[in-house]
Design an enzyme around this catalytic site. Structure first.
Site, PDB file in Angstrom:
ATOM      1  N   MET A 255     -10.812 -20.737   3.662  1.00 17.98           N
ATOM      2  CA  MET A 255     -10.965 -21.916   4.529  1.00 17.98           C
ATOM      3  C   MET A 255     -12.109 -22.804   4.056  1.00 17.98           C
ATOM      4  SD  MET A 255     -10.304 -19.972   8.183  1.00 17.98           S
ATOM      5  CE  MET A 255     -11.427 -18.620   7.797  1.00 17.98           C
TER       6      MET A 255
ATOM      7  N   GLY B 109       1.426  -1.033  -7.462  1.00  8.86           N
ATOM      8  CA  GLY B 109       0.948  -0.724  -6.127  1.00  8.86           C
ATOM      9  C   GLY B 109       0.034  -1.810  -5.598  1.00  8.86           C
ATOM     10  N   GLY B 110       0.062  -2.018  -4.285  1.00 10.94           N
ATOM     11  CA  GLY B 110      -0.819  -3.011  -3.667  1.00 10.94           C
ATOM     12  C   GLY B 110      -0.486  -4.418  -4.093  1.00 10.94           C
ATOM     13  N   ASP B 111      -1.513  -5.158  -4.485  1.00 17.03           N
ATOM     14  CA  ASP B 111      -1.356  -6.516  -4.990  1.00 17.03           C
ATOM     15  C   ASP B 111      -1.671  -6.518  -6.479  1.00 17.03           C
ATOM     16  OD1 ASP B 111      -1.306  -9.627  -4.200  1.00 17.03           O
ATOM     17  OD2 ASP B 111      -2.860  -9.295  -5.706  1.00 17.03           O
TER      18      ASP B 111
ATOM     19  N   GLY C  20      -1.674 -22.269  -0.793  1.00 15.96           N
ATOM     20  CA  GLY C  20      -1.253 -21.221  -1.702  1.00 15.96           C
ATOM     21  C   GLY C  20       0.032 -20.549  -1.277  1.00 15.96           C
TER      22      GLY C  20
ATOM     23  N   PRO D 166       0.796  -1.234   0.000  1.00 17.39           N
ATOM     24  CA  PRO D 166       0.000   0.000   0.000  1.00 17.39           C
ATOM     25  C   PRO D 166       0.824   1.278   0.000  1.00 17.39           C
ATOM     26  CG  PRO D 166       0.019  -0.986   2.184  1.00 17.39           C
ATOM     27  CD  PRO D 166       0.720  -1.963   1.280  1.00 17.39           C
TER      28      PRO D 166
ATOM     29  N   ASP E 170       4.759   1.741 -11.247  1.00 17.46           N
ATOM     30  CA  ASP E 170       3.504   2.474 -11.386  1.00 17.46           C
ATOM     31  C   ASP E 170       3.454   3.703 -10.484  1.00 17.46           C
ATOM     32  OD1 ASP E 170       2.409   0.910 -13.326  1.00 17.46           O
ATOM     33  OD2 ASP E 170       1.112  -0.242 -12.005  1.00 17.46           O
TER      34      ASP E 170
ATOM     35  N   LYS F 102       0.117   5.515 -15.041  1.00 16.87           N
ATOM     36  CA  LYS F 102      -0.950   6.178 -15.792  1.00 16.87           C
ATOM     37  C   LYS F 102      -1.385   7.423 -15.033  1.00 16.87           C
ATOM     38  CE  LYS F 102      -5.197   4.477 -15.914  1.00 16.87           C
ATOM     39  NZ  LYS F 102      -6.142   5.578 -15.558  1.00 16.87           N
TER      40      LYS F 102
END
Length: 239
Positions: free
Chosen positions: A167, A91-93, A196, A12, A35, A59
């Protein structure tokens, strides 16, 4: 020799919320395409690095995203053709409103090796930093994520969005039956992701109907992803 692209989530914005893997890859990369929303602290860190090509590809407000994405794709291919290691820093995920699918499609189409490195999303990162819990045993059993421009379409989310069920491995059959009872189409694509991010991660692609008809043999932890993006992602599984 073709280079490799790492599509990396920067978190973030707080430098200390970079993952260890993201930090390592940034230090090892030849080229970093970053970015606008990676955050000022991370931008300062990038500028301090020596012997790398640091390219801003963010952008700007009012700019057409498609045009900017074409330029990003061109740069990824150019540097990969030169045999370089590229970090595509978002940015972020990368998978949350980050045009991840478009970039994977492009790299896959041009046979350029890539790897996606998740980051802390502002979806959960910003509330957590504000002492806000998104779930609660009595007050909240889950949450929806939409962009501001789509906030008027919340009622359509289960039809056109993506559903992530945490879960859900040990109750996958019951989950699938509940989805159909709730109106989710039986042919809707589903992926069950076991362990994962671990070395022994396993992904099972199916449909809601097929998942409802199989015995559960999924390892924990496991989560279930439901929606059209699952079908689009199948071809990347063994790439």
């Amino acid at each position: 020799m073709v280079g490799k692209v790492y599509i990396v989530g920067a978190g973030p914005g707080n430098f200390e919320l970079l993952t260890i893997k993201a930090y390592r890859l940034i230090r090892e990369a030849d080229v970093i395409l970053y970015d606008r929303l990676v955050g000022e602290e991370i931008e300062d860190f990038l500028r301090s690095l020596k012997g790398k090509e640091i390219v801003y590809v963010g952008k700007e407000r009012g700019e057409r995203g498609e045009k900017r994405q074409q330029e990003i794709n061109r740069l990824m291919k150019r540097y990969a053709d030169e045999g370089k290691t590229i970090v595509r820093l978002k940015g972020g995920d990368p998978g949350v409103f980050g045009r991840l699918m478009e970039e994977m499609e492009f790299l896959h189409r041009h046979s350029i090796p890539f790897e996606v490195v998740p980051g802390v999303s502002s979806v959960n990162g910003a509330p957590a930093c504000s002492n806000i819990s998104l779930t609660h045993p009595e007050k909240s059993f889950g949450f929806l994520v939409v962009s501001g421009r789509d906030s008027g379409r919340i009622k359509d989310l289960w039809k056109e969005g993506t559903l992530v069920i945490l879960m859900g491995g040990c109750t996958a059959r019951e989950v699938a039956l509940n989805l159909m009872r709730s109106g989710v189409g039986p042919e809707t694509d589903v992926a069950v992701i076991e362990r994962g991010s671990f070395e022994d991660q396993r992904i099972t692609f199916s449909t809601v109907k097929d998942l409802a008809g199989r015995e559960n043999d999924f390892m924990s932890p496991a989560l279930i992803v439901v929606g059209g993006v699952v079908g689009l992602s199948k071809k990347f599984h063994d790439f």
